[in-house]
Write an enzyme that holds these catalytic residues in place. Structure first.
Site, PDB file in Angstrom:
ATOM      1  N   ARG A 290       0.829  -1.216   0.000  1.00  0.00           N
ATOM      2  CA  ARG A 290       0.000   0.000   0.000  1.00  0.00           C
ATOM      3  C   ARG A 290       0.860   1.261   0.000  1.00  0.00           C
ATOM      4  O   ARG A 290       0.523   2.260  -0.626  1.00  0.00           O
ATOM      5  CB  ARG A 290      -0.927   0.004   1.223  1.00  0.00           C
ATOM      6  CG  ARG A 290      -2.000  -1.095   1.125  1.00  0.00           C
ATOM      7  CD  ARG A 290      -2.931  -1.071   2.313  1.00  0.00           C
ATOM      8  NE  ARG A 290      -3.540   0.233   2.511  1.00  0.00           N
ATOM      9  CZ  ARG A 290      -3.958   0.703   3.679  1.00  0.00           C
ATOM     10  NH1 ARG A 290      -3.819  -0.036   4.765  1.00  0.00           N
ATOM     11  NH2 ARG A 290      -4.500   1.904   3.776  1.00  0.00           N
TER      12      ARG A 290
ATOM     13  N   HIS B  42      -6.618   8.933  11.551  1.00  0.00           N
ATOM     14  CA  HIS B  42      -6.110   7.559  11.538  1.00  0.00           C
ATOM     15  C   HIS B  42      -4.609   7.457  11.297  1.00  0.00           C
ATOM     16  O   HIS B  42      -4.113   6.392  10.935  1.00  0.00           O
ATOM     17  CB  HIS B  42      -6.881   6.733  10.496  1.00  0.00           C
ATOM     18  CG  HIS B  42      -8.337   6.563  10.846  1.00  0.00           C
ATOM     19  ND1 HIS B  42      -9.304   6.217   9.947  1.00  0.00           N
ATOM     20  CD2 HIS B  42      -8.973   6.694  12.045  1.00  0.00           C
ATOM     21  CE1 HIS B  42     -10.484   6.142  10.557  1.00  0.00           C
ATOM     22  NE2 HIS B  42     -10.313   6.438  11.828  1.00  0.00           N
TER      23      HIS B  42
ATOM     24  N   VAL C 147      -5.050   7.935   5.330  1.00  0.00           N
ATOM     25  CA  VAL C 147      -3.693   7.886   5.868  1.00  0.00           C
ATOM     26  C   VAL C 147      -2.674   8.149   4.761  1.00  0.00           C
ATOM     27  O   VAL C 147      -1.473   8.057   4.979  1.00  0.00           O
ATOM     28  CB  VAL C 147      -3.418   6.514   6.517  1.00  0.00           C
ATOM     29  CG1 VAL C 147      -4.301   6.316   7.745  1.00  0.00           C
ATOM     30  CG2 VAL C 147      -3.651   5.364   5.537  1.00  0.00           C
ATOM     31  N   ASP C 148      -3.171   8.523   3.567  1.00  0.00           N
ATOM     32  CA  ASP C 148      -2.292   8.592   2.392  1.00  0.00           C
ATOM     33  C   ASP C 148      -1.475   9.870   2.277  1.00  0.00           C
ATOM     34  O   ASP C 148      -0.580   9.964   1.432  1.00  0.00           O
ATOM     35  CB  ASP C 148      -3.099   8.359   1.107  1.00  0.00           C
ATOM     36  CG  ASP C 148      -4.276   9.335   0.950  1.00  0.00           C
ATOM     37  OD1 ASP C 148      -4.167  10.505   1.360  1.00  0.00           O
ATOM     38  OD2 ASP C 148      -5.318   8.891   0.417  1.00  0.00           O
TER      39      ASP C 148
ATOM     40  N   ASN D  75     -20.723  11.999  -2.805  1.00  0.00           N
ATOM     41  CA  ASN D  75     -20.482  10.561  -2.935  1.00  0.00           C
ATOM     42  C   ASN D  75     -21.220  10.067  -4.178  1.00  0.00           C
ATOM     43  O   ASN D  75     -22.331  10.518  -4.432  1.00  0.00           O
ATOM     44  CB  ASN D  75     -21.009   9.839  -1.678  1.00  0.00           C
ATOM     45  CG  ASN D  75     -20.376   8.469  -1.474  1.00  0.00           C
ATOM     46  OD1 ASN D  75     -20.441   7.610  -2.339  1.00  0.00           O
ATOM     47  ND2 ASN D  75     -19.762   8.284  -0.325  1.00  0.00           N
TER      48      ASN D  75
ATOM     49  N   ALA E 123     -15.752  12.994  -6.211  1.00  0.00           N
ATOM     50  CA  ALA E 123     -15.215  14.183  -5.543  1.00  0.00           C
ATOM     51  C   ALA E 123     -14.378  15.034  -6.500  1.00  0.00           C
ATOM     52  O   ALA E 123     -14.402  16.268  -6.425  1.00  0.00           O
ATOM     53  CB  ALA E 123     -14.368  13.755  -4.343  1.00  0.00           C
TER      54      ALA E 123
ATOM     55  N   CYS F 148      10.507   1.669  21.402  1.00  0.00           N
ATOM     56  CA  CYS F 148      10.751   2.981  22.026  1.00  0.00           C
ATOM     57  C   CYS F 148       9.761   4.051  21.572  1.00  0.00           C
ATOM     58  O   CYS F 148       9.787   5.167  22.093  1.00  0.00           O
ATOM     59  CB  CYS F 148      12.188   3.440  21.754  1.00  0.00           C
ATOM     60  SG  CYS F 148      12.523   3.818  20.022  1.00  0.00           S
TER      61      CYS F 148
END
Ligand code: NAD
Ligand code: ZN
Length: 245
Positions: free
Chosen positions: A65, A114, A98-99, A216, A232, A125
């Protein structure tokens, strides 16, 4: 009508999901997957349990991804939201994606609910760093890859994203809730609205008196103020032009 609402608004919030990046060539969760990965449900890979049980499988899926995302570019939908931010006094962009394409396009006031796909976080750590990208995996993914190790402590790295069952980043949901409660218009773009707690934001906006507008290609629930049906990348540039040209 929606253009006039935007023109008059002092506060606008936008909630985006995977659909806004579909026109950048990134599959939505329900969209087409690579044949190798079509046998796996994302919900079964994007979990702490899956990573603990089979880190090489989960890491291979993420490396695929990441390679796809690294070669994707923002589309006119992302760009229109940059123009919206410039035109409205307060515009908050809340994304489930998350891109990183909103930031790449130039949006600044972003709440990334996200996390970020192109960053790693050390399971030992906690240190965060940019991830490695193997470009060839975009076309030729493999099913197992050992996760990279932290240069500081040697523990396994994991993607700096929120997995199913994990809490959102500190303060992210509080900031998003405050933005939708304060806004006059909430644009809900390219999200199926099934992943909580993000899915609670539109009802929250409506209760607080905002107009909720859905962008949408698929029909929205009937309690929204307005649905703009289509992609979009087509709808948003036309809408922003009508509102502010
Ligand atoms: P989803 O896959 O559940 O829904 C995508 C929605 O986008 C659907 O309602 C679909 O009708 C709509 N859509 C498809 N093409 C569109 C287009 N061209 N324009 C506008 N809308 C379009 O995705 P979701 O609602 O974001 O939620 C599921 C989870 O998927 C989130 O947690 C998110 O982090 C994750 N995810 C992110 C990415 C990414 O970062 N690009 C990609 C896939 C999944
Ligand atoms: Zn470490």
């Amino acid at each position: 009508m929606v253009a006039a609402w935007l023109r008059r608004a002092r506060r606008v919030a936008v909630l985006t999901g995977a659909g806004i990046s579909a026109d950048s060539g990134l599959p939505t969760f329900r969209g087409a997957q690579h044949a190798l990965w079509s046998r796996f449900r994302p919900e079964s890979l994007a979990t702490p349990e899956a990573f603990a049980h089979d880190p090489a499988l989960v890491w291979a899926w993420y490396q695929w991804r990441r390679a796809l995302v690294a070669r994707a570019r923002p589309n006119p939908g992302h760009t229109a939201l940059v123009e919206l931010e410039a035109a409205v006094p307060v515009c908050t962009l809340i994304t489930q994606n998350v891109d990183g394409l909103h930031r790449a396009a130039g949006s600044r006031n972003i709440i990334a609910l996200h996390g970020e796909l192109l960053r790693d976080r050390c399971t030992g750590c906690g240190r965060e760093s940019p991830c490695t990208i193997v470009a060839s995996l975009a076309d030729a993914p493999c099913e197992r890859l050992e996760p990279d190790r932290c240069p500081a402590c040697g523990a396994r790295l994991r993607p700096a994203v929120v997995w199913f069952g994990e809490p959102l980043p500190e303060g992210a949901m509080a900031a998003a809730s405050a933005a939708v409660r304060a806004c006059e218009v909430l644009l809900v773009v390219g999200t199926s609205g099934v992943v909580y707690p993000a899915a609670s934001l539109a009802p929250l906006a409506r209760t607080a008196g905002a107009r909720v507008v859905v962008v949408n290609p698929e029909p929205a629930p009937d309690d929204v103020a307005r649905q703009l049906t289509g992609s979009a990348a087509d709808i948003l540039p036309a809408l922003v032009r009508r509102a502010f040209a």
